[in-house]
Scaffold this active site. Structure first.
Site, PDB file in Angstrom:
ATOM      1  CG  ASN A 141      30.994  34.555  41.392  1.00 41.80           C
ATOM      2  OD1 ASN A 141      31.692  35.378  42.180  1.00 41.80           O
ATOM      3  ND2 ASN A 141      31.070  33.823  40.449  1.00 41.80           N
ATOM      4  CG  ASN A 167      30.697  33.536  36.914  1.00 43.70           C
ATOM      5  OD1 ASN A 167      30.263  34.511  37.080  1.00 43.70           O
ATOM      6  ND2 ASN A 167      31.931  32.984  37.208  1.00 43.70           N
ATOM      7  NE  ARG A 213      34.012  36.022  46.607  1.00 42.12           N
ATOM      8  CZ  ARG A 213      33.656  36.012  45.395  1.00 42.12           C
ATOM      9  NH1 ARG A 213      32.376  36.015  44.761  1.00 42.12           N
ATOM     10  NH2 ARG A 213      34.777  36.018  44.444  1.00 42.12           N
ATOM     11  CG  ASP A 231      33.524  35.927  35.061  1.00 39.33           C
ATOM     12  OD1 ASP A 231      32.508  35.798  35.716  1.00 39.33           O
ATOM     13  OD2 ASP A 231      34.674  35.977  35.511  1.00 39.33           O
ATOM     14  CD  GLU A 251      32.236  39.138  38.497  1.00 38.86           C
ATOM     15  OE1 GLU A 251      31.235  39.141  37.715  1.00 38.86           O
ATOM     16  OE2 GLU A 251      33.177  38.224  38.383  1.00 38.86           O
TER      17      GLU A 251
HETATM   18  O1  LIG Z   1      36.241  35.053  42.170  1.00 35.89           O
HETATM   19  C1  LIG Z   1      36.039  34.745  40.903  1.00 35.89           C
HETATM   20  O2  LIG Z   1      36.639  33.921  40.312  1.00 35.89           O
HETATM   21  C2  LIG Z   1      36.266  33.436  39.021  1.00 35.89           C
HETATM   22  C3  LIG Z   1      37.027  32.870  37.714  1.00 35.89           C
HETATM   23  S1  LIG Z   1      37.524  31.260  38.483  1.00 35.89           S
HETATM   24  O3  LIG Z   1      36.524  30.571  39.356  1.00 35.89           O
HETATM   25  O4  LIG Z   1      38.741  31.273  39.003  1.00 35.89           O
HETATM   26  O5  LIG Z   1      37.547  30.571  37.436  1.00 35.89           O
HETATM   27  C4  LIG Z   1      35.407  34.481  38.396  1.00 35.89           C
HETATM   28  O6  LIG Z   1      35.002  34.410  37.386  1.00 35.89           O
HETATM   29  C5  LIG Z   1      34.444  35.145  39.308  1.00 35.89           C
HETATM   30  O7  LIG Z   1      33.464  35.828  38.636  1.00 35.89           O
HETATM   31  C6  LIG Z   1      35.054  35.836  40.357  1.00 35.89           C
HETATM   32  O8  LIG Z   1      34.194  36.130  41.313  1.00 35.89           O
END
Ligand SMILES: O=C1O[C@H](CS(=O)(=O)O)[C@@H](O)[C@H](O)[C@H]1O
Length: 296
Positions: free
Chosen positions: A102, A147, A100, A201, A17
């Protein structure tokens, strides 16, 4: 479209990420959230170094005065250039066991915007925050996965998404005050019952004001016009591309992070570089990511 995407680094990240290009260092930084690592890659020399951290790092920005500001599970931290902890700037205001930090990005003045993820996805308890010299302030609540943060070239629009809602939002943004208002839907993606549609995302904006998004579970990146019209999409050799950032000397290389964690075995067999960093050459350069300014 069938433009060629290159594998830049087979980093095998569990959850890659937050790609951030440093023009000064001609280097790409990115994180592996679940691997608890901060990576640095010089694409020209292929020099790759990794800093191991003691907790998950969701996002970070490069500081004007050196080192990083980072969203770790425990809170917002000032990290030195070697990843060591200088000071906690604000604790994670949510329940640390489930939520947490992101995705995160700086605004045009160098304020840091970052959001959280409600990992069990049980109650939409995540939020979007701004960290600046006034401290940590909540901008939005009731989210599941914050996001897609990005700012238009003139700084007047802020983009943000809530991934499980398949929705990318736009806000009017006041760069003088760091205030976002008038949230509206910029793009509404559709869940695909057969799978493969993808959820929005991480994002980035190019100098024409077009918004790029990675499609988690969709194996693609997309480019939208400033009015939300889908202009182009590109296949990524990973089922879960996670975030995009422009870099390179001419800012015309789109770097794409991706994930391996939780991906089906048949997909990993078919797409063995999942978790790697990919690149796409673009016609239009991207908007550089401002440094975090502790005085903003
Ligand atoms: O943990 C994460 O998951 C998400 C996708 S979702 O929430 O499951 O749809 C991801 O986009 C995110 O960036 C990541 O950190």
């Amino acid at each position: 479209m069938t433009e060629r995407l290159d594998l830049v680094l087979d980093s095998q990240c569990a959850l890659g990420e937050c790609p951030v290009w440093s023009p000064r260092e001609t280097a790409l930084y990115f994180v592996d959230i679940k691997g608890m690592k901060l990576h640095r890659l010089e694409p020209e020399t292929k020099r790759h170094t990794v800093i191991a951290l003691s907790e998950e790092i969701g996002c970070f920005a490069i500081r004007k005065d050196g080192g990083f500001i980072a969203g770790l599970r425990s809170g917002v931290w000032h990290l030195a250039a070697d990843g060591s902890r200088v000071a906690m700037l604000a604790p994670n205001p949510e329940h640390h066991a489930t939520n947490r930090f992101n995705d995160g990005r700086t605004d045009p003045r160098g304020r840091f915007f970052l959001g959280t993820i409600d990992e069990p996805k049980a109650g939409a308890t995540a939020g979007l925050y701004r960290f600046d010299k006034r401290g940590l302030a909540q901008i939005e609540g009731g989210l599941t996965t914050s996001n897609g943060l990005a700012f238009s070239p003139d700084g007047r629009v802020m983009y943000h998404s809530d991934t499980p809602r398949f929705t990318i939002y736009a806000y009017d943004y006041d760069v003088e005050t760091g205030t976002a208002s008038n949230r509206r839907i910029f793009a509404q993606l559709q869940p695909n019952p057969g799978g493969g549609g993808g959820r929005p995302d991480g994002g980035a904006v190019d100098v024409e004001g077009c918004y790029w998004t990675a499609l988690y579970d969709g194996g693609r990146v997309q480019r939208y016009s400033p009015t939300g019209e889908l202009l182009a999409e590109y296949q990524v050799p990973a089922g879960a591309p996670t975030m995009v950032a422009f870099g390179g000397a001419d800012m015309k290389t789109l770097y794409i992070t991706s994930a391996r964690d939780g991906r089906p075995a048949d997909e990993l067999a078919r797409l063995p570089h999942s978790g790697g960093i990919f690149s796409l050459r673009t016609k239009v350069p991207g908007v550089p990511e401002p440094l975090f300014d502790p005085e903003a």
